[in-house]
Design an enzyme around this catalytic site. Structure first.
Site, PDB file in Angstrom:
ATOM      1  N   GLY A  33       2.997  85.957 -37.127  1.00  0.00           N
ATOM      2  CA  GLY A  33       2.413  86.557 -38.324  1.00  0.00           C
ATOM      3  C   GLY A  33       2.676  85.720 -39.553  1.00  0.00           C
ATOM      4  O   GLY A  33       3.151  84.588 -39.465  1.00  0.00           O
ATOM      5  N   ASN A  34       2.364  86.277 -40.715  1.00  0.00           N
ATOM      6  CA  ASN A  34       2.626  85.581 -41.972  1.00  0.00           C
ATOM      7  C   ASN A  34       3.049  86.593 -43.027  1.00  0.00           C
ATOM      8  O   ASN A  34       3.032  87.800 -42.798  1.00  0.00           O
ATOM      9  CB  ASN A  34       1.400  84.771 -42.406  1.00  0.00           C
ATOM     10  CG  ASN A  34       0.191  85.650 -42.650  1.00  0.00           C
ATOM     11  OD1 ASN A  34       0.160  86.434 -43.579  1.00  0.00           O
ATOM     12  ND2 ASN A  34      -0.811  85.528 -41.790  1.00  0.00           N
ATOM     13  N   ARG A  35       3.424  86.095 -44.184  1.00  0.00           N
ATOM     14  CA  ARG A  35       4.041  86.943 -45.209  1.00  0.00           C
ATOM     15  C   ARG A  35       3.047  87.551 -46.189  1.00  0.00           C
ATOM     16  O   ARG A  35       3.441  88.055 -47.237  1.00  0.00           O
ATOM     17  CB  ARG A  35       5.080  86.139 -45.993  1.00  0.00           C
ATOM     18  CG  ARG A  35       6.259  85.702 -45.170  1.00  0.00           C
ATOM     19  CD  ARG A  35       7.353  85.157 -46.062  1.00  0.00           C
ATOM     20  NE  ARG A  35       8.392  84.477 -45.311  1.00  0.00           N
ATOM     21  CZ  ARG A  35       9.385  85.096 -44.682  1.00  0.00           C
ATOM     22  NH1 ARG A  35       9.455  86.412 -44.713  1.00  0.00           N
ATOM     23  NH2 ARG A  35      10.284  84.401 -44.021  1.00  0.00           N
ATOM     24  N   SER A  36       1.770  87.511 -45.882  1.00  0.00           N
ATOM     25  CA  SER A  36       0.803  88.123 -46.800  1.00  0.00           C
ATOM     26  C   SER A  36       1.119  89.604 -47.002  1.00  0.00           C
ATOM     27  O   SER A  36       1.299  90.349 -46.037  1.00  0.00           O
ATOM     28  CB  SER A  36      -0.610  87.979 -46.240  1.00  0.00           C
ATOM     29  OG  SER A  36      -1.505  88.735 -47.020  1.00  0.00           O
ATOM     30  N   ALA A 100      -5.035  86.432 -45.314  1.00  0.00           N
ATOM     31  CA  ALA A 100      -4.334  85.250 -44.816  1.00  0.00           C
ATOM     32  C   ALA A 100      -4.618  85.177 -43.325  1.00  0.00           C
ATOM     33  O   ALA A 100      -4.029  85.922 -42.524  1.00  0.00           O
ATOM     34  CB  ALA A 100      -2.839  85.371 -45.085  1.00  0.00           C
TER      35      ALA A 100
END
Ligand code: CTP
Ligand code: CA
Length: 232
Positions: A33-36, A100
């Site tokens: 995942g990502n930090r969006s 994102a």
């Protein structure tokens, strides 16, 4: 909000916004995942609703709930996000790609939860490229004579090769969208912040003055700009 014919208004217009960060499955319980935070996308949805638009929110993982009053299409992965965006696109006047989208996904998704083994071999995760949803939307739009405005977002840092603006100009040209919202990121500017600064770059080479403030301020500026392009 002015009458439907008001220049700059999104009254009755269909606005599709992608928001949040995609999650790319590794196995049934794990993902990349990502930090969006999804906050910019939610602010865009709120701003579009306030302008009288019919809003479709293609929503990947976010830390904040979507505003009431928009149609929410929940997605997890980049592939699902692509399908949802392309499905909404034909009826869309303004597409804003605030999500994102993971650039890569695991080449294989394990059917069962990955386990440690005792023989000392650790798993190696092979990644493959995800489709560029923004680019695909631009290409799909070109087959359609009706005027649509497509907006991308880019967070850029400077590096040895180019400054953030140059990176953003290159990206805008590569994507072929109408507007790229450039967010210059550095060590003091962190994902998830409530205040931000952006510059709106147009495909014709022009750029806005810096827009500073909350994500809602940025959202209002982006949508006002899109509405101007739509009514041009
Ligand atoms: N985007 C997209 N599909 C992808 C990656 C990005 O639609 N697979 C969209 C994002 O939603 C954003 C814009 O493209 O609106 C720019 O994202 P960015 O990550 O900056 O662009 P990339 O082409 O992935 O370039 P980079 O290699 O710098 O990450
Ligand atoms: Ca990327």
């Amino acid at each position: 909000v002015g009458p439907p014919s008001a220049r700059g208004s999104l009254q009755g217009r269909r606005v599709t916004i992608s928001a949040g960060g995609t999650r790319e499955a590794l196995d049934p319980v794990r993902f990349l995942g990502n930090r969006s935070s999804g906050k910019q996308g939610m602010a865009l949805a709120e701003a579009a609703l306030a302008q009288g638009a019919l809003v479709t929110l293609v929503l990947a993982h976010a830390e904040v709930p979507p505003p009431a009053g928009c149609e929410v299409v929940r997605v997890e992965s980049a592939l699902q996000l692509r399908d949802a965006v392309l499905e909404a696109l034909p009826a869309t006047d303004v597409l804003v790609m605030a999500a994102a989208v993971a650039d890569f996904r695991p080449a294989e998704v394990a059917a069962a939860k990955m386990k440690k083994t005792d023989d000392g071999t650790d798993p190696v995760i092979t990644l493959v490229r995800n489709p560029d949803v923004l680019r695909e939307a631009v290409l799909a739009r070109d087959a359609d004579a009706r005027r649509q405005v497509i907006v991308g977002f880019a967070a850029e840092t400077g590096d040895a090769a180019a400054d953030p603006l140059a990176h953003a100009r290159t990206k805008l040209a590569r994507k072929g969208c109408d507007v790229l919202v450039l967010n210059v990121v550095g060590s003091d500017r962190v994902f998830g912040q409530d205040s931000t600064e952006v510059t709106l770059l147009d495909a014709d080479g022009s750029e806005s003055d810096p827009v500073r403030g909350s994500k809602r301020v940025v959202a209002d500026a982006v949508l006002a700009h899109a509405a101007r392009l739509l009514s041009r």
